[in-house]
Design a protein around this motif. Structure first.
Motif, PDB file in Angstrom:
ATOM      1  N   ALA A  81       0.827  -1.204   0.000  1.00 41.62           N
ATOM      2  CA  ALA A  81       0.000   0.000   0.000  1.00 41.62           C
ATOM      3  C   ALA A  81       0.864   1.257   0.000  1.00 41.62           C
ATOM      4  N   SER A  82       1.939   1.240   0.766  1.00 38.72           N
ATOM      5  CA  SER A  82       2.831   2.406   0.823  1.00 38.72           C
ATOM      6  C   SER A  82       3.502   2.644  -0.529  1.00 38.72           C
ATOM      7  N   GLN A  83       3.932   1.577  -1.181  1.00 39.16           N
ATOM      8  CA  GLN A  83       4.536   1.715  -2.505  1.00 39.16           C
ATOM      9  C   GLN A  83       3.539   2.295  -3.501  1.00 39.16           C
ATOM     10  N   ALA A  84       2.292   1.861  -3.423  1.00 36.68           N
ATOM     11  CA  ALA A  84       1.270   2.378  -4.329  1.00 36.68           C
ATOM     12  C   ALA A  84       0.996   3.847  -4.055  1.00 36.68           C
ATOM     13  N   PHE A  85       0.973   4.243  -2.795  1.00 32.98           N
ATOM     14  CA  PHE A  85       0.801   5.663  -2.460  1.00 32.98           C
ATOM     15  C   PHE A  85       1.937   6.487  -3.067  1.00 32.98           C
ATOM     16  N   ASN A  86       3.176   6.045  -2.851  1.00 35.93           N
ATOM     17  CA  ASN A  86       4.320   6.789  -3.393  1.00 35.93           C
ATOM     18  C   ASN A  86       4.256   6.887  -4.911  1.00 35.93           C
ATOM     19  N   LEU A  87       3.886   5.798  -5.565  1.00 33.01           N
ATOM     20  CA  LEU A  87       3.806   5.771  -7.021  1.00 33.01           C
ATOM     21  C   LEU A  87       2.798   6.804  -7.535  1.00 33.01           C
ATOM     22  N   LEU A  88       1.630   6.830  -6.927  1.00 36.52           N
ATOM     23  CA  LEU A  88       0.582   7.745  -7.383  1.00 36.52           C
ATOM     24  C   LEU A  88       0.905   9.195  -7.039  1.00 36.52           C
ATOM     25  N   PRO A  99      -6.065   3.541   1.648  1.00 32.62           N
ATOM     26  CA  PRO A  99      -6.087   2.154   1.189  1.00 32.62           C
ATOM     27  C   PRO A  99      -7.253   1.389   1.803  1.00 32.62           C
ATOM     28  N   THR A 100      -7.350   0.110   1.514  1.00 33.19           N
ATOM     29  CA  THR A 100      -8.499  -0.675   1.951  1.00 33.19           C
ATOM     30  C   THR A 100      -8.488  -0.948   3.450  1.00 33.19           C
ATOM     31  N   LEU A 101      -7.346  -1.338   4.002  1.00 31.92           N
ATOM     32  CA  LEU A 101      -7.278  -1.787   5.391  1.00 31.92           C
ATOM     33  C   LEU A 101      -6.738  -0.703   6.324  1.00 31.92           C
ATOM     34  N   SER A 102      -7.247  -0.680   7.549  1.00 34.09           N
ATOM     35  CA  SER A 102      -6.724   0.252   8.552  1.00 34.09           C
ATOM     36  C   SER A 102      -5.256   0.006   8.819  1.00 34.09           C
ATOM     37  N   GLN A 103      -4.862  -1.270   8.870  1.00 28.94           N
ATOM     38  CA  GLN A 103      -3.449  -1.614   9.093  1.00 28.94           C
ATOM     39  C   GLN A 103      -2.571  -0.943   8.036  1.00 28.94           C
ATOM     40  N   GLN A 104      -3.032  -0.931   6.796  1.00 25.98           N
ATOM     41  CA  GLN A 104      -2.281  -0.285   5.723  1.00 25.98           C
ATOM     42  C   GLN A 104      -2.288   1.234   5.878  1.00 25.98           C
ATOM     43  N   ALA A 105      -3.415   1.766   6.322  1.00 26.98           N
ATOM     44  CA  ALA A 105      -3.539   3.215   6.430  1.00 26.98           C
ATOM     45  C   ALA A 105      -2.542   3.796   7.429  1.00 26.98           C
ATOM     46  N   PHE A 106      -2.293   3.092   8.516  1.00 23.58           N
ATOM     47  CA  PHE A 106      -1.352   3.611   9.506  1.00 23.58           C
ATOM     48  C   PHE A 106       0.070   3.682   8.949  1.00 23.58           C
ATOM     49  N   ALA A 107       0.347   2.919   7.901  1.00 25.75           N
ATOM     50  CA  ALA A 107       1.664   2.981   7.258  1.00 25.75           C
ATOM     51  C   ALA A 107       1.678   3.947   6.080  1.00 25.75           C
ATOM     52  N   ALA A 108       0.619   3.929   5.258  1.00 24.20           N
ATOM     53  CA  ALA A 108       0.619   4.693   4.007  1.00 24.20           C
ATOM     54  C   ALA A 108       0.170   6.142   4.189  1.00 24.20           C
ATOM     55  N   ASP A 109      -0.798   6.378   5.054  1.00 24.22           N
ATOM     56  CA  ASP A 109      -1.313   7.737   5.206  1.00 24.22           C
ATOM     57  C   ASP A 109      -0.246   8.754   5.633  1.00 24.22           C
ATOM     58  N   PRO A 110       0.687   8.404   6.527  1.00 28.50           N
ATOM     59  CA  PRO A 110       1.728   9.378   6.862  1.00 28.50           C
ATOM     60  C   PRO A 110       2.559   9.826   5.660  1.00 28.50           C
ATOM     61  N   ILE A 111       2.681   8.976   4.649  1.00 31.44           N
ATOM     62  CA  ILE A 111       3.386   9.373   3.426  1.00 31.44           C
ATOM     63  C   ILE A 111       2.637  10.507   2.741  1.00 31.44           C
ATOM     64  N   ALA A 112       1.323  10.334   2.579  1.00 24.57           N
ATOM     65  CA  ALA A 112       0.512  11.382   1.966  1.00 24.57           C
ATOM     66  C   ALA A 112       0.510  12.643   2.817  1.00 24.57           C
ATOM     67  N   GLN A 113       0.474  12.479   4.138  1.00 25.19           N
ATOM     68  CA  GLN A 113       0.479  13.641   5.028  1.00 25.19           C
ATOM     69  C   GLN A 113       1.759  14.450   4.861  1.00 25.19           C
ATOM     70  N   ARG A 114       2.901  13.767   4.833  1.00 22.44           N
ATOM     71  CA  ARG A 114       4.176  14.473   4.679  1.00 22.44           C
ATOM     72  C   ARG A 114       4.252  15.224   3.357  1.00 22.44           C
ATOM     73  N   ARG A 115       3.602  14.686   2.333  1.00 24.77           N
ATOM     74  CA  ARG A 115       3.713  15.283   1.002  1.00 24.77           C
ATOM     75  C   ARG A 115       2.505  16.163   0.659  1.00 24.77           C
ATOM     76  N   GLY A 116       1.615  16.348   1.621  1.00 28.67           N
ATOM     77  CA  GLY A 116       0.512  17.283   1.445  1.00 28.67           C
ATOM     78  C   GLY A 116      -0.524  16.832   0.439  1.00 28.67           C
ATOM     79  N   VAL A 117      -0.874  15.536   0.437  1.00 26.50           N
ATOM     80  CA  VAL A 117      -1.828  14.995  -0.526  1.00 26.50           C
ATOM     81  C   VAL A 117      -3.096  14.563   0.216  1.00 26.50           C
ATOM     82  N   PRO A 118      -4.271  15.081  -0.145  1.00 23.94           N
ATOM     83  CA  PRO A 118      -5.515  14.680   0.523  1.00 23.94           C
ATOM     84  C   PRO A 118      -5.803  13.199   0.356  1.00 23.94           C
TER      85      PRO A 118
END
Length: 387
Positions: A81-88, A99-118
């Motif tokens: 999920a994190s790789q897909a966030f970075n790619l997009l 992403p689909t799962l909460s477990q994934q969100a705790f890893a991937a969402d901080p990536i979007a937060q750091r880069r200012g992506v809703p």
């Protein structure tokens, strides 16, 4: 020297927003792994939302903004999920769904937060998701709102319940979050769990945990698990002789559990944030689109929430573009402005009327409790809404 020159170059956020082919929006769904039971429901929701907005664009020439949706597979783990966030994000999307799962969100969402992506989460119900940061929101009501409703309904249907056993997947963020809420709801009703059994997402054999739980003679079992492990757990509970009430959490809120627990799914209780019977124009249109696509089937909650995720992003972009043309904004400016627009809006969705709190939590009024009713073939069924 080359590194210094690169550092002095324009940042990606300062680049113009690329609008050729439509406003770029990304989605990360679990299309492989055991979590694809959810991703399948969500993928059809996004497709129906695209069709719905295309119909609106065709009917209203002034509503000309088009979205260019790019879908990536988030698998069932945090790394994918994190790789897909970075790619997009690197590809220049203005917002992300997933992403689909909460477990994934705790890893991937901080990536979007750091880069200012809703980010709009369609199915992350664990406690603390919107609090990851100012660019994170969700249309999936948190377990704190939903889970206690099914406990109350179980006690209403069977007032004689006195002894509750709890099962949860200890390696899953959603399950560990929801079970705390379930256990508090039980305690609030005067039902301290007689046993708490821990499982793993990839478990297939639950005989040891079930045998231990049944020694305590429970008349209610409460399960926080995902679709595959939860479905297998229910089937084995019934096969080993348990006949009492079963309450399950949001991880089993999909018709894809039917082929797993089969006839043993019958009777389980689950709280829901969506009702296909909601009599509003947008929900009637959504249900009609789904039934046309799926041979008359009833749309599940995860499909409605995915549709809603696309809808709130699209409507927020429409409003923003009318106020401040997107063509005049850089990518970073568009992302920041979209987040403010998204949080400030009110939306008439298949879930009912929703809005967002300042920290990105969905504000929703309508919730329901359903009971699974399986067909005689033991392979298909429905979520029957209870009064």
């Amino acid at each position: 020297m080359a590194a210094g020159l690169a550092a002095c170059g324009p940042r990606a956020d300062d680049q113009p927003l690329q609008l050729k082919g439509g406003v770029p929006v990304g989605a990360v769904l679990s299309l492989t792994s055991n979590a694809n039971a959810y991703g399948q429901d969500q993928q059809i929701g996004l497709k129906l939302a695209q069709d719905w907005f295309q119909q609106r664009r065709n009917a209203n020439s002034q509503d000309a903004l088009e979205l260019n949706l790019r879908l990536e597979d988030g698998g069932g783990d945090e790394a994918t999920a994190s790789q897909a966030f970075n790619l997009l994000i690197d590809a220049g999307v203005v917002a992300l769904i997933g992403p689909t799962l909460s477990q994934q969100a705790f890893a991937a969402d901080p990536i979007a937060q750091r880069r200012g992506v809703p980010v709009v989460a369609p199915s992350n119900t664990a406690t603390g998701i919107p609090q990851i940061g100012s660019f994170i929101s969700r249309v999936s009501a948190p377990s704190t709102e939903i889970a206690p409703l099914s406990i109350a309904k179980a006690l209403q249907l069977t007032p004689s319940i006195r002894r509750a056993a709890v099962f949860y997947a200890q390696d899953d963020a959603y399950s560990t979050s929801e079970t705390v809420i379930f256990q508090k709801a039980l305690t609030d009703k005067g039902l301290k769990p007689v046993t708490v059994q821990r499982t793993q997402l990839n478990d297939q054999d639950f005989q040891n945990q079930i045998t231990s739980a049944l020694r305590e003679s429970p008349d209610l079992i409460v399960i926080s698990a995902q679709a595959v492990d939860g479905g297998n757990l229910i089937r084995q509970l019934r096969e080993l002789g348990y006949r009492g009430a079963i309450v399950v959490g949001n991880g089993m809120n999909t018709p894809n559990i039917y082929p797993i627990c089969q006839r043993y799914c019958d009777g389980i209780l689950i709280a829901q944030a969506y009702s296909p019977e909601l009599e509003t124009p947008v929900n009637r249109e959504f249900v009609a689109l789904y039934q046309k696509a799926k041979g008359g089937a009833i749309p599940p909650q995860l499909t409605a929430q995915a549709f809603t995720s696309y809808q709130v992003v699209a409507e927020a972009l429409q409003r923003l573009n009318q106020r401040q043309p997107l063509a005049q904004l850089s990518l970073g400016e568009a992302r920041k402005a979209l987040m403010a627009e998204l949080l400030g809006g009110q939306y008439d969705t298949p879930l009912g009327e929703i809005s967002f709190s300042p920290d990105g939590e969905v504000l929703q009024q309508r919730f329901h409790v359903a009971q699974v009713r399986m067909q005689p073939d033991g392979r298909s069924g429905r979520f029957l809404l209870l009064p």
